[in-house]
Write an enzyme that holds these catalytic residues in place. Sequence first.
Site, PDB file in Angstrom:
ATOM      1  N   ASP A  74     136.385 102.234  57.231  1.00 51.28           N
ATOM      2  CA  ASP A  74     137.701 102.605  56.723  1.00 51.28           C
ATOM      3  C   ASP A  74     138.686 101.461  56.997  1.00 51.28           C
ATOM      4  O   ASP A  74     138.420 100.574  57.806  1.00 51.28           O
ATOM      5  CB  ASP A  74     138.142 103.899  57.422  1.00 51.28           C
ATOM      6  CG  ASP A  74     139.511 104.349  57.009  1.00 51.28           C
ATOM      7  OD1 ASP A  74     139.763 104.472  55.796  1.00 51.28           O
ATOM      8  OD2 ASP A  74     140.356 104.577  57.898  1.00 51.28           O
ATOM      9  N   ASP A 109     142.891 101.672  56.725  1.00 53.69           N
ATOM     10  CA  ASP A 109     144.138 102.058  57.403  1.00 53.69           C
ATOM     11  C   ASP A 109     143.840 102.883  58.654  1.00 53.69           C
ATOM     12  O   ASP A 109     143.159 103.902  58.585  1.00 53.69           O
ATOM     13  CB  ASP A 109     145.017 102.885  56.471  1.00 53.69           C
ATOM     14  CG  ASP A 109     145.431 102.122  55.223  1.00 53.69           C
ATOM     15  OD1 ASP A 109     146.078 101.076  55.377  1.00 53.69           O
ATOM     16  OD2 ASP A 109     145.083 102.557  54.114  1.00 53.69           O
ATOM     17  N   ASP A 160     138.794 106.580  61.491  1.00 51.91           N
ATOM     18  CA  ASP A 160     139.763 106.955  62.521  1.00 51.91           C
ATOM     19  C   ASP A 160     140.175 108.418  62.442  1.00 51.91           C
ATOM     20  O   ASP A 160     141.030 108.846  63.218  1.00 51.91           O
ATOM     21  CB  ASP A 160     141.018 106.085  62.402  1.00 51.91           C
ATOM     22  CG  ASP A 160     141.807 106.378  61.125  1.00 51.91           C
ATOM     23  OD1 ASP A 160     141.184 106.411  60.043  1.00 51.91           O
ATOM     24  OD2 ASP A 160     143.025 106.579  61.205  1.00 51.91           O
TER      25      ASP A 160
END
Length: 231
Positions: free
Chosen positions: A12, A14, A181
């Site tokens: 991922d 961001d 995240d």
Amino acid sequence: MGLGRFRAAIVDLDGTMVDTLGDFEVALNRTLADLGLPAVTRALVERTVGKGSEHLIRSVLAQQLAPLPPAAGRSVEALFEPAWQRYQHHYRAVNGAHAAVYPGVHDGLQALRAAGWSLACLTNKPLAFARDLLAAKDLAGHFSAVFGGDSFARKKPDPLPLLKTCEALGCAPQHALMVGDSSNDAEAGHAAGCGVVLVTYGYNHGEPIRATPALAWVDALSEIPAALAAR
């Protein structure tokens, strides 16, 4: 279970590789100012990012309109299209300017590449913005493929983007690791049959990330090889 099971990592962007809250905050607040709406707080942005630009804009509009008296033409649906256009304009102008790469990202990606892994970046950010950000932060060279929220018919947490990314990497899902995240990333990874590793920083919708099932939780991407080898 160790490094031997995996051949690829789908990472991922961001909140996992780059802290982009500043970019989101500036672009959103410029958009809201254009529409005559109050500014958004960084805390709201942090709780809302991760499910694509459309979701982010709708959520922010709903939040900022809620305390205002009703007015003609001032609803989420009425304002979404102009907000979308202004947001694209403003985000393009600030992309990467208020963002920073998290510690351990470059070393972690380099370690996985040195181990012979194929790497892809998979984000719900629009593809053009993702490519520009990766280039601006000197991350693009780590990845053989990059896919955004507009690359496939559905976004994470749907498993489709991960399955398609595995196809592009020539890797079966069970041999790929989803690195993210948030519960959004974990849900997509589990549904696709990938392994999941989660970073302990980032933007998990205001919830503690260690409550989300994963093979491991790491404080930096550079800890991934040791975390997997320890299992």
